[in-house]
Design a protein around this motif. Structure first.
Motif, PDB file in Angstrom:
ATOM      1  N   HIS A 346      23.735  26.018  73.874  1.00 25.84           N
ATOM      2  CA  HIS A 346      23.615  27.302  74.593  1.00 25.84           C
ATOM      3  C   HIS A 346      24.689  28.150  74.174  1.00 25.84           C
ATOM      4  O   HIS A 346      24.347  29.606  73.933  1.00 25.84           O
ATOM      5  CB  HIS A 346      23.650  27.072  76.328  1.00 25.84           C
ATOM      6  N   GLY A 347      25.761  27.535  73.786  1.00 26.88           N
ATOM      7  CA  GLY A 347      26.801  28.640  73.216  1.00 26.88           C
ATOM      8  C   GLY A 347      26.349  29.207  71.914  1.00 26.88           C
ATOM      9  O   GLY A 347      26.538  30.229  71.676  1.00 26.88           O
ATOM     10  N   LEU A 348      25.512  28.377  71.274  1.00 33.13           N
ATOM     11  CA  LEU A 348      24.955  29.082  69.837  1.00 33.13           C
ATOM     12  C   LEU A 348      24.082  29.962  69.960  1.00 33.13           C
ATOM     13  O   LEU A 348      23.877  31.198  69.526  1.00 33.13           O
ATOM     14  CB  LEU A 348      24.633  27.754  68.889  1.00 33.13           C
ATOM     15  N   PHE A 349      22.748  29.535  70.766  1.00 31.36           N
ATOM     16  CA  PHE A 349      21.676  30.372  70.823  1.00 31.36           C
ATOM     17  C   PHE A 349      21.900  31.583  71.850  1.00 31.36           C
ATOM     18  O   PHE A 349      21.300  32.664  71.628  1.00 31.36           O
ATOM     19  CB  PHE A 349      20.401  29.743  70.768  1.00 31.36           C
ATOM     20  N   LYS A 350      22.615  31.353  72.913  1.00 35.31           N
ATOM     21  CA  LYS A 350      22.687  32.460  73.869  1.00 35.31           C
ATOM     22  C   LYS A 350      23.757  33.515  73.172  1.00 35.31           C
ATOM     23  O   LYS A 350      23.425  34.740  73.162  1.00 35.31           O
ATOM     24  CB  LYS A 350      23.302  32.116  75.085  1.00 35.31           C
ATOM     25  N   THR A 351      24.776  33.148  72.310  1.00 33.00           N
ATOM     26  CA  THR A 351      25.223  34.067  71.818  1.00 33.00           C
ATOM     27  C   THR A 351      24.553  34.964  70.697  1.00 33.00           C
ATOM     28  O   THR A 351      24.787  36.098  70.522  1.00 33.00           O
ATOM     29  CB  THR A 351      26.612  33.270  70.851  1.00 33.00           C
ATOM     30  N   LEU A 352      23.686  34.089  69.939  1.00 28.82           N
ATOM     31  CA  LEU A 352      22.968  34.852  69.036  1.00 28.82           C
ATOM     32  C   LEU A 352      22.101  35.820  69.728  1.00 28.82           C
ATOM     33  O   LEU A 352      21.818  36.839  69.243  1.00 28.82           O
ATOM     34  CB  LEU A 352      21.903  33.412  68.271  1.00 28.82           C
ATOM     35  N   ALA A 392      14.696  28.679  70.106  1.00 29.17           N
ATOM     36  CA  ALA A 392      15.746  27.712  70.533  1.00 29.17           C
ATOM     37  C   ALA A 392      16.017  27.613  71.755  1.00 29.17           C
ATOM     38  O   ALA A 392      16.103  26.560  72.598  1.00 29.17           O
ATOM     39  CB  ALA A 392      17.159  28.013  69.601  1.00 29.17           C
ATOM     40  N   ILE A 393      16.132  28.857  72.444  1.00 32.04           N
ATOM     41  CA  ILE A 393      16.459  28.657  73.813  1.00 32.04           C
ATOM     42  C   ILE A 393      15.283  28.225  74.812  1.00 32.04           C
ATOM     43  O   ILE A 393      15.354  27.398  75.936  1.00 32.04           O
ATOM     44  CB  ILE A 393      17.005  29.898  74.444  1.00 32.04           C
ATOM     45  N   CYS A 394      13.993  28.391  74.284  1.00 32.55           N
ATOM     46  CA  CYS A 394      12.955  27.671  75.067  1.00 32.55           C
ATOM     47  C   CYS A 394      12.618  26.201  74.690  1.00 32.55           C
ATOM     48  O   CYS A 394      11.959  25.672  75.213  1.00 32.55           O
ATOM     49  CB  CYS A 394      11.704  28.168  74.390  1.00 32.55           C
ATOM     50  N   GLY A 395      13.726  25.585  73.954  1.00 25.40           N
ATOM     51  CA  GLY A 395      13.787  24.240  73.653  1.00 25.40           C
ATOM     52  C   GLY A 395      12.752  23.503  72.697  1.00 25.40           C
ATOM     53  O   GLY A 395      12.217  22.650  72.856  1.00 25.40           O
ATOM     54  N   LEU A 396      12.322  24.542  71.774  1.00 25.13           N
ATOM     55  CA  LEU A 396      11.235  24.215  70.904  1.00 25.13           C
ATOM     56  C   LEU A 396      11.532  23.504  69.860  1.00 25.13           C
ATOM     57  O   LEU A 396      12.672  23.679  69.198  1.00 25.13           O
ATOM     58  CB  LEU A 396      10.306  25.446  70.586  1.00 25.13           C
ATOM     59  N   PRO A 397      10.777  22.560  69.347  1.00 24.13           N
ATOM     60  CA  PRO A 397      11.202  21.994  67.881  1.00 24.13           C
ATOM     61  C   PRO A 397      11.011  22.942  66.963  1.00 24.13           C
ATOM     62  O   PRO A 397       9.982  23.546  67.239  1.00 24.13           O
ATOM     63  CB  PRO A 397      10.411  20.589  68.002  1.00 24.13           C
ATOM     64  N   PRO A 398      11.795  22.888  65.668  1.00 21.65           N
ATOM     65  CA  PRO A 398      12.676  21.814  65.275  1.00 21.65           C
ATOM     66  C   PRO A 398      13.938  22.670  65.397  1.00 21.65           C
ATOM     67  O   PRO A 398      14.751  22.445  64.555  1.00 21.65           O
ATOM     68  CB  PRO A 398      12.216  21.611  63.975  1.00 21.65           C
ATOM     69  N   LEU A 399      14.174  23.018  66.707  1.00 20.14           N
ATOM     70  CA  LEU A 399      15.548  23.654  66.683  1.00 20.14           C
ATOM     71  C   LEU A 399      16.632  22.929  67.846  1.00 20.14           C
ATOM     72  O   LEU A 399      16.120  21.855  68.450  1.00 20.14           O
ATOM     73  CB  LEU A 399      15.258  25.196  67.388  1.00 20.14           C
ATOM     74  N   ASN A 400      17.561  23.600  68.216  1.00 16.76           N
ATOM     75  CA  ASN A 400      18.713  22.646  68.643  1.00 16.76           C
ATOM     76  C   ASN A 400      18.452  22.440  70.114  1.00 16.76           C
ATOM     77  O   ASN A 400      18.839  21.308  70.580  1.00 16.76           O
ATOM     78  CB  ASN A 400      19.975  23.023  68.298  1.00 16.76           C
ATOM     79  N   GLY A 401      17.768  23.319  70.694  1.00 17.73           N
ATOM     80  CA  GLY A 401      17.475  23.176  72.244  1.00 17.73           C
ATOM     81  C   GLY A 401      16.816  22.039  72.397  1.00 17.73           C
ATOM     82  O   GLY A 401      16.779  21.210  73.550  1.00 17.73           O
ATOM     83  N   PHE A 402      15.876  21.407  71.514  1.00 16.82           N
ATOM     84  CA  PHE A 402      15.061  20.433  71.949  1.00 16.82           C
ATOM     85  C   PHE A 402      15.691  19.194  72.037  1.00 16.82           C
ATOM     86  O   PHE A 402      15.463  18.258  72.599  1.00 16.82           O
ATOM     87  CB  PHE A 402      13.995  20.727  70.848  1.00 16.82           C
ATOM     88  N   VAL A 403      16.499  18.977  70.958  1.00 18.75           N
ATOM     89  CA  VAL A 403      17.578  17.970  70.820  1.00 18.75           C
ATOM     90  C   VAL A 403      18.087  17.498  72.096  1.00 18.75           C
ATOM     91  O   VAL A 403      18.085  16.497  72.896  1.00 18.75           O
ATOM     92  CB  VAL A 403      18.601  17.930  69.685  1.00 18.75           C
ATOM     93  N   SER A 404      18.593  18.333  72.689  1.00 15.95           N
ATOM     94  CA  SER A 404      19.618  18.345  73.924  1.00 15.95           C
ATOM     95  C   SER A 404      18.655  18.170  75.037  1.00 15.95           C
ATOM     96  O   SER A 404      18.775  17.283  75.920  1.00 15.95           O
ATOM     97  CB  SER A 404      20.639  19.257  74.150  1.00 15.95           C
ATOM     98  N   GLU A 405      17.462  18.897  74.937  1.00 16.69           N
ATOM     99  CA  GLU A 405      16.721  18.630  76.297  1.00 16.69           C
ATOM    100  C   GLU A 405      15.946  17.431  76.134  1.00 16.69           C
ATOM    101  O   GLU A 405      15.567  16.631  77.078  1.00 16.69           O
ATOM    102  CB  GLU A 405      15.587  19.680  76.283  1.00 16.69           C
ATOM    103  N   LEU A 406      15.675  16.758  74.909  1.00 16.44           N
ATOM    104  CA  LEU A 406      15.082  15.687  74.503  1.00 16.44           C
ATOM    105  C   LEU A 406      15.980  14.445  75.156  1.00 16.44           C
ATOM    106  O   LEU A 406      15.628  13.427  75.864  1.00 16.44           O
ATOM    107  CB  LEU A 406      14.786  15.314  73.255  1.00 16.44           C
ATOM    108  N   PHE A 407      17.216  14.468  74.830  1.00 18.23           N
ATOM    109  CA  PHE A 407      18.168  13.662  75.606  1.00 18.23           C
ATOM    110  C   PHE A 407      18.079  13.394  77.008  1.00 18.23           C
ATOM    111  O   PHE A 407      18.027  12.480  77.605  1.00 18.23           O
ATOM    112  CB  PHE A 407      19.611  13.981  75.216  1.00 18.23           C
TER     113      PHE A 407
END
Lengths: 654, 307
Positions: A346-352, A392-407
């Motif tokens: 969130h720090g990454l994509f929200k800053t972006l 990324a913020i929508c949690g879509l693959p292949p971006l970082n948001g998906f990884v944390s939401e998948l965990f």
């Protein structure tokens, strides 16, 4: 060099940068020196964090302090280091961004103040996450809070900025008040202000739960958890964009850090703590994104998405606390791993996204989504990076948001098999909620990307926009690359994540995340997506006769950009669906005559908690207290009489 | 054994890419027969695709690269999603913990780009379609996940291959009611996600009440071909999911299982055709109610498993 020494150097460089901004030199030079020193400080700070994440916790630093109970006690463990990374990354990039968006020569009065408090806030946050003494923690917390207030009110000549600043100030001090209570209980429980884990069974359950609830209130306000999020949307909307990014990307994470640190103190948390955190996370996540859908102001919309993402983080944290209560290291690894990774993400994509929104604001001078449009042609790079952040913020693959939401998903699905209802019931609540949050976020960011960057420009503001300078675009590129990198190669960050979660799970029994989550499959999926998409795009390009015509207008002769679907109309279906909580306010003109004149229609989704509960409630309290006003007579005789009366009562009921 | 996996994987991919255009043909033929018409040939889907891929493309001057990316991303994500779904008792080519989450989010990625592509044209019609598509999907996704909760609780598995493997027959004997509810819920989701009646009428173009068809109004040539093929694949994927729950038995002979799958999918298409022949499209404001009903059906299924 030890971690503390590196950190001290980093703080020195950052603070020197802040001081350099106050130099009376003419032109842009003070700002350039400040940015250079901040960059150096950020690099040193990242090195400190990296050394801890790679080689284990630092030795710690203890110095005496004249205040009773206080000590200058710092230690960087993996958890602190994990939070240090976004602090230094975002503030370093934000300083570069400010070089173009908030120039000293364009804002001679406010830029120096901004640079100074920016450095102070950065340094204070670094101390917040490394302090091991309660007083030092609270002092740093307060410096951070006040600096952030000064940052939010940078443009204090505007009325709405002042109002946003005051709401933030009051909320932040309500938070600090609760933290004072927390420290009081800490003193009572331990006799010192040391932030170290309690021995198992050392505390009465009531005392521990009291501390937990005070922390939840205090840190929840800072994190922007619904329904104590009220300060967040106006403050984020009205601050300069790189300050909004710092607030949203890092500062609200201090609330998350506080919650993680406080739950770390207790070895055996009861199960209901986890369930409560998770339930609050669900409420925050769903309502955060629902309110975001109704917003017309780009930065206010992004602010509501921070509330949503804090909700996702709290779902993960609740899962981890529940996992520790139930003695399940796998749940701790997935829940806390998801929460911590989502903190980074969130720090990454929200800053972006805030940088992107700031670039749009910088070039078009409006935050109104429905006044924009078609910016992808004028600002292609900003549009591309914003789109990456949005996906990324929508949690879509292949971006970082998906990884944390998948965990988090994996942890929730894993807890379904448990026997105790307090363990599986939250998962039944949270899994569909996460799905709902994800789908609503997609709707909201399609709305934003579509209305702001795609289609035709709706107004002259948007028509005359052009791309921003490299100082603003480059930080966005770095952040977008981080989003893609973590999404494609999660295995690179997972070892550091394991270290951070291992420090939190006291029992020592930890499960590496690599054994729980399909990291390689994520890399393969990402590679397949990129390769397949790329090849197909090339094939299409080779095959297609690229004829350019106008958009198919269904036979209508004179379409204008004003006929495009606006962001408000796009969200209308969902806002209507959620009207019971959103309570949209509609103003419209009448058209009842035979030849009606021009009419108007406007909708607004006010913050239900602030405008329908909190403000009327506070007005009610003010009205009640007004009855006490006659007591204040302004005459010394009356006050002497009060003193006498008090004395008499005290003597009677001694 | 490895060779067999390779054969099964190739067959999976072949079916995923080759079979879907047949389904709209079967649906349309069923509808035509119900209405007493002859209707288009069953293979019309293939003819359409062959024609579309031979044509050139026309792009609006308003659009950017996002418009071209829409069909590409939607098609690739649908193929990848299709590789995660077990076809009856044949394990999918890719299976891992959490693949059901990836399945849903891959489809969401495709939806994100298709809706963005629609807004890229600046056409109010396509904006309307995109808005409806993303809005109704927000209610369909929780229903899908509630079904996954029921399956995970029943089988204790975190991956699709595990959920729909050998233990499901025992599930049917023990918790048939819950599985019926999940099947019903997923069938409603299938109709919604694939823009079938009662959610959307794929036969009418250019109406204010359309969802999917109006969203893709400006695409042409191979790009439209990708969209049509992707939409058919999506129907196949959801059909396979419903069949995975509905038909838990295995014949033991893998080839007979493939044949059973084929028959099941075609029967499902006939069933969709019958649904479409027998009811009208819902009013738009009633669509969320039906989707909430789908969520509730699956939730009741979960509750039945919990007590």
């Amino acid at each position: 060099m030890s971690g503390e020494a590196l950190l001290a150097l980093a703080l020195g460089a950052v603070l020197a940068g802040g001081a350099a901004a106050l130099l009376p030199a003419p032109g842009e030079r003070p700002q350039r020196i400040a940015v250079g020193l901040t960059t150096l400080g950020a690099a040193l700070g990242l090195a400190a964090a990296a050394s801890v994440l790679a080689y284990g916790p630092s030795a710690g630093l203890r110095l005496g302090w004249a205040l009773p109970g206080a000590e200058l006690r710092l230690q960087i463990d993996a958890l602190s280091a994990w939070f240090l990374v976004p602090i230094f990354l975002v503030s370093g990039l934000g300083a570069w961004y400010g070089l173009d968006s908030w120039r000293l020569s364009e804002h001679p009065a406010s830029a120096r103040r901004l640079l100074g408090f920016y450095a102070l806030a950065t340094a204070a946050m670094a101390i917040v996450v490394t302090a091991r003494n309660g007083i030092l923690f609270l002092a740093a917390w307060e410096v951070m809070t006040v600096s952030a207030f000064m940052l939010v009110t940078t443009e204090d000549e505007r009325q709405e900025v002042r109002e946003a600043g005051w709401i933030y100030f009051i909320a932040a001090h309500a938070s600090t008040l609760l933290l004072f209570g927390l420290l009081g209980l800490l003193w009572r429980a331990r006799g010192s202000f040391d932030l170290e884990p309690f021995a198992a069974g050392a505390l009465s359950p009531a005392l521990a739960s009291g501390m937990f609830l005070l922390a939840l209130g205090g840190f929840g306000i800072k994190a922007g958890l619904f329904p104590v999020h009220v300060w967040l949307p106006p403050a984020h909307a009205n601050a300069p964009s790189h300050v909004s990014a710092l607030l949203s990307g890092v500062l609200i994470k201090m609330g998350v850090y506080g919650m993680v640190r406080v739950t770390w103190l207790f070895g055996d948390p009861p199960l209901w703590w986890g369930a409560l955190l998770l339930a609050l996370g669900v409420v925050s996540g769903v309502l955060g994104v629902a309110f975001a859908l109704g917003q017309h102001d780009l930065k206010r919309l992004l602010a509501y998405h921070s509330i949503e993402n804090i909700g996702i983080i709290f779902i993960g944290l609740g899962l981890a606390v529940g996992g520790r209560a139930a003695g399940s290291p796998a749940l701790v690894a997935l829940g806390l791993g998801g929460a911590l990774l989502h903190t980074w993400n969130h720090g990454l994509f929200k800053t972006l996204l805030f940088f992107g929104a700031g670039a749009v604001l910088h070039r078009t001078h409006t935050r109104e989504i429905d006044q924009l449009g078609g910016l992808a042609k004028a600002m292609p790079r900003t549009a591309l990076y914003f789109l990456v952040g949005a996906a990324a913020i929508c949690g879509l693959p292949p971006l970082n948001g998906f990884v944390s939401e998948l965990f988090v998903y994996l942890g929730l699905f894993g807890s379904l098999g448990a026997a105790a209802p307090l363990r599986w019931l939250p998962a039944v609540l949270a899994i569909p909620a996460l799905a709902l949050i994800g789908a609503l976020a997609v709707a909201c960011f399609v709305k934003v990307c579509g209305a702001v960057f795609l289609g035709e420009p709706r107004t002259d503001h948007a028509r005359h926009a052009r791309e921003c300078g490299p100082a603003m675009v480059f930080p966005m590129a770095v952040l977008a690359a981080c989003c893609v990198g973590i999404g494609l190669f999660p295995a690179l960050v997972v070892p550091a994540l394991d270290r951070a979660t291992a420090g939190w799970s006291l029992a020592g029994a930890t499960v590496p995340l690599a054994g729980l989550a399909p990291l390689a499959a994520l890399t393969w999926t990402g590679a397949a997506l990129l390769a397949g998409g790329g090849l197909l795009a090339l094939a299409l390009r080779a095959a297609g006769l690229d004829t350019r015509l106008g958009t198919w207008d269904c036979g209508y002769v004179l379409p204008t950009p004003r006929m495009q679907y606006t962001g408000s109309s796009f969200a209308q279906v969902l806002v209507t669906l959620w009207r019971t909580v959103l309570i949209p306010a509609v103003t419209r003109g009448t058209s009842d005559q035979l030849f009606p004149g021009p009419s108007h229609y406007a909708t607004r989704v006010p913050d239900t908690v602030l405008e329908r509960a909190l403000l009327p409630g506070l007005r009610g309290i003010a009205w009640l207290l007004a009855w006490l006003r006659p007591l204040q007579r302004g005459s010394i005789h009356a006050y002497l009489f009060y003193v006498f009366l008090t004395l008499l009562i005290l003597l009677l009921f001694k | 054994m490895n060779t067999w996996r390779l054969v099964e994987g190739s067959l999976h991919l072949l079916l995923l890419l080759g079979l879907p255009p047949l389904l709209p043909g079967v649906i349309n033929k069923t509808k035509a027969l119900m209405a007493g018409r002859v209707g288009p040939p069953v293979l019309q889907g293939y003819y359409d695709l062959a024609k579309l891929f031979r044509k050139g493309m026309v792009f609006s001057r308003t659009t950017t690269w996002v418009f071209k990316a829409g069909p590409v991303v939607a098609w690739v994500t649908t193929v990848l999603a299709g590789l995660l779904v077990p076809l009856m008792h044949h394990a999918p080519p890719a299976a891992f913990a959490g693949d059901m989450v990836l399945l849903v989010y891959l489809l969401a990625l495709g939806r994100f780009f298709m809706a963005a592509a629609a807004l890229d044209t600046g056409s109010p019609f396509e904006g309307m379609g995109a808005a409806r598509e993303v809005s109704y999907a927000s209610l369909a996704e929780p229903a899908l996940f509630l079904g996954f909760i029921a399956m995970a609780k029943l089988t204790g598995s975190l991956s699709l291959a595990g959920m729909f493997s050998g233990t499901l027959p025992e599930g049917w004997s023990g918790a048939a009611a819950a599985l019926v509810l999940v099947t019903a819920s997923w069938f409603i989701v299938l109709l919604a996600e694939n823009s079938r009646i009662p959610f959307d009428d794929p036969n009418t173009h250019l109406e204010l009440t359309m969802i999917h068809e109006v969203m893709v109004l400006d695409h042409s040539g191979p790009a439209l071909g990708l969209i049509e093929h992707g939409a058919a694949m999506k129907l196949f994927i959801f059909g396979a999911l419903v069949l995975d729950v509905l038909i838990p038995v295995t014949t033991g002979d893998p080839w007979l299982d493939w044949a059973l799958l084929l028959a099941g999918v075609l029967l499902l298409a006939v069933l969709i055709g019958l649904v479409e022949s027998s009811m009208a499209r819902l009013r738009l404001n009633n669509i969320p109610k039906l989707l909430v009903a789908a969520c509730l059906l699956a939730l009741f299924g979960v509750i039945l498993l919990m007590v």
